[in-house]
Design a protein around this motif. Structure first.
Motif, mmCIF file in Angstrom:
data_model
loop_
_atom_site.group_PDB
_atom_site.id
_atom_site.type_symbol
_atom_site.label_atom_id
_atom_site.label_comp_id
_atom_site.label_asym_id
_atom_site.label_seq_id
_atom_site.Cartn_x
_atom_site.Cartn_y
_atom_site.Cartn_z
ATOM 1 N N ALA A 146 -18.529 -29.459 1.254
ATOM 2 C CA ALA A 146 -19.159 -28.139 1.156
ATOM 3 C C ALA A 146 -19.424 -27.559 2.540
ATOM 4 N N TYR A 147 -19.885 -28.423 3.456
ATOM 5 C CA TYR A 147 -20.148 -27.959 4.819
ATOM 6 C C TYR A 147 -18.865 -27.485 5.491
ATOM 7 N N MET A 148 -17.782 -28.236 5.323
ATOM 8 C CA MET A 148 -16.513 -27.858 5.948
ATOM 9 C C MET A 148 -15.990 -26.539 5.387
ATOM 10 N N LEU A 149 -16.160 -26.334 4.070
ATOM 11 C CA LEU A 149 -15.699 -25.086 3.461
ATOM 12 C C LEU A 149 -16.553 -23.905 3.911
ATOM 13 N N ILE A 150 -17.873 -24.105 3.909
ATOM 14 C CA ILE A 150 -18.782 -23.017 4.281
ATOM 15 C C ILE A 150 -18.619 -22.654 5.752
ATOM 16 N N SER A 151 -18.393 -23.687 6.593
ATOM 17 C CA SER A 151 -18.275 -23.425 8.032
ATOM 18 C C SER A 151 -17.043 -22.605 8.390
ATOM 19 N N LYS A 152 -16.101 -22.468 7.463
ATOM 20 C CA LYS A 152 -14.909 -21.676 7.729
ATOM 21 C C LYS A 152 -15.075 -20.213 7.324
ATOM 22 N N ASP A 157 -17.188 -16.488 7.284
ATOM 23 C CA ASP A 157 -17.956 -15.711 8.259
ATOM 24 C C ASP A 157 -19.455 -15.945 8.085
ATOM 25 N N PHE A 158 -19.890 -15.950 6.821
ATOM 26 C CA PHE A 158 -21.315 -16.181 6.559
ATOM 27 C C PHE A 158 -21.732 -17.571 7.014
ATOM 28 N N ALA A 198 -24.504 -18.526 9.822
ATOM 29 C CA ALA A 198 -25.691 -19.303 9.443
ATOM 30 C C ALA A 198 -25.814 -20.575 10.279
ATOM 31 N N ILE A 199 -24.694 -21.263 10.502
ATOM 32 C CA ILE A 199 -24.718 -22.501 11.289
ATOM 33 C C ILE A 199 -25.106 -22.214 12.736
ATOM 34 N N ASP A 200 -24.509 -21.175 13.317
ATOM 35 C CA ASP A 200 -24.823 -20.834 14.711
ATOM 36 C C ASP A 200 -26.247 -20.313 14.850
#
Length: 423
Positions: free
Chosen positions: A254-260, A262-263, A267-269
């Motif tokens: 899920a993290y790898m998918l979300i990190s790709k 724009d949102f 959010a991560i940055d």
């Protein structure tokens, strides 16, 4: 009708194969360039230039090994230190009057410890021999050269100051390497300690607690609450390990998918610059990168609008990127940069004041260089401060964790000892 084609490699060796009528040239982003030519006899010749040596011997085992080796080299990365050395040496050679192609071929032999860099330099030299400029050739290696670097080199070529620009780039990359090393170094110690601690605790829950649980259960005595919690955790790790592993894999996926998305990137940055202790470290690293990029690009006579665009896309944080792109649009409307950044908590008042002074005195590049030096020094101080703060925090965390597990084991043992003594 299929036609025979001969492939000439960049170094040595040829390879013959059948080429169907659908002829296609591969992009340099795939590390291969095909120049297709057809002579009067109808024989098609493909001049295949790769970014390194792929000489075929005819031995399938040796050739397979070489192709695998080439694949891993072509998909590796180039260290910032090696790139800084490349810029510095190229600057020295050009300043000494050495032709560009000769300087590049000389650098190929001096980059024996960086095979990927050798491939890239060889490709650039071939492009320049065919009539391209250095900046045009570098555009085909976006994973190696940042927009900021290419923009500065293009400006240096246009102004006849390529040697000075390359020297500035070398210093900039060296400082970027130092900043990256400091941030990683500050995070390495707590990361390693917490990882080892988690591993030790899991090992105790899986290997030690189950054996003691049999003793606790056979006694029939009421277990303390802390022991019940630790035993429940032990049961979960042992009996629900498949659910645990699936949950971890699900979270990672899920993290790898979300990190790709724009949102997700934003959010991560945003979280990265907001976390306690380390958030300040990341913010100062980005501010130093922003000031250094602004100084170098403006000093290379690149327009402020283009400078903001390049800086935004190379800063490495989506939160800063979006703000800088918005500022770029406002600058197009005639709004000064200092006024653009004044309403945002990403940029400290001191930085805004320095930008304002630089704009009013037409010395923004020089002032931003001093600001970059300031934040780089602040980063040194922050790393030293974090090292002093994080050590007692880690010791406290280790003490509480280990103490909890030990208490969960010792309390029922002491209780059983008291019962045995009474009997």
């Amino acid at each position: 009708m299929a036609e025979t084609a001969k492939t000439n490699f960049a170094t040595e060796g040829t390879e013959s194969f059948k080429l169907s009528s659908g002829k296609k040239a591969l992009n340099k982003a795939e590390n291969v360039v095909l120049n297709i030519q057809e002579d009067k006899t109808g024989i098609i010749t493909l001049e295949k230039r790769t970014f390194g040596e792929v000489s075929l011997t005819g031995n399938p085992i040796v050739d397979t090994f070489r192709k695998i080796n080439y694949y891993f080299i072509s998909h590796s990365s180039i260290s910032l230190e090696a790139k800084a050395t490349f810029y510095h040496l190229l600057s020295v050679m050009i300043n000494a009057g050495m032709p560009m192609v000769k300087a590049l071929h000389s650098l190929i032999t001096q980059s024996a410890n960086e095979p990927k860099l050798q491939m890239v330099i060889n490709g650039i030299a071939s492009d320049i021999e065919s009539g391209q400029s250095l900046s045009e050739s570098m555009l085909t290696y976006p994973e190696i050269f940042a927009d900021q670097e290419i923009g500065m080199i293009e400006s240096g070529e246009a102004s006849g100051q390529l040697s000075r620009v390359l020297d500035n780039l070398a210093k900039d990359v060296e400082k970027a390497h130092a900043i990256t090393g400091k941030v990683k170094g500050a995070m390495m110690y707590p990361t390693v300690v917490f990882t080892l601690l988690i591993g030790v605790v899991i090992a105790m829950l899986v290997l030690v607690i189950p054996k003691l649980q049999e003793l606790f259960t056979s006694s029939g005595a009421e277990l303390p609450l802390i022991t019940k919690i630790v035993v429940a955790l032990s049961d979960f790790f042992i009996n629900q390990k498949f659910i645990l592993v699936a949950g971890i894999l699900l979270l990672v996926g899920a993290y790898m998918l979300i990190s790709k998305t724009d949102f997700g990137k934003y959010a991560i940055d945003k979280t990265k610059i907001s976390i306690p202790i380390f958030g300040k470290l990341f913010r100062e690293a980005y501010l130093a990168r922003f000031a250094r990029s602004l100084s170098n690009l403006l000093d290379s006579n690149i327009s402020i609008v283009k400078t903001m665009e390049i800086t935004a896309n190379s800063i490495g944080n989506e939160v800063f990127r979006k703000k800088l792109l918005l500022a770029m649009e406002d600058i197009k409307q005639g709004i000064p940069l200092a006024e653009n950044l004044n309403d945002n908590d990403l940029f400290p008042p001191m930085l805004i004041s320095m930008i304002d002074v630089g704009e009013k005195t037409a010395q923004l590049d020089e002032i931003m260089a001093k600001v970059a030096d300031f934040y780089e020094n602040e980063l040194d101080t922050a790393v030293a401060g974090i090292s002093k703060i994080i050590e007692p925090v880690i010791l406290i965390f280790i003490g509480v964790t280990v103490g909890t597990v030990v208490a969960a084991i010792m309390l029922p043992i002491m209780k059983l000892s008291n019962i045995a003594g009474a009997i």
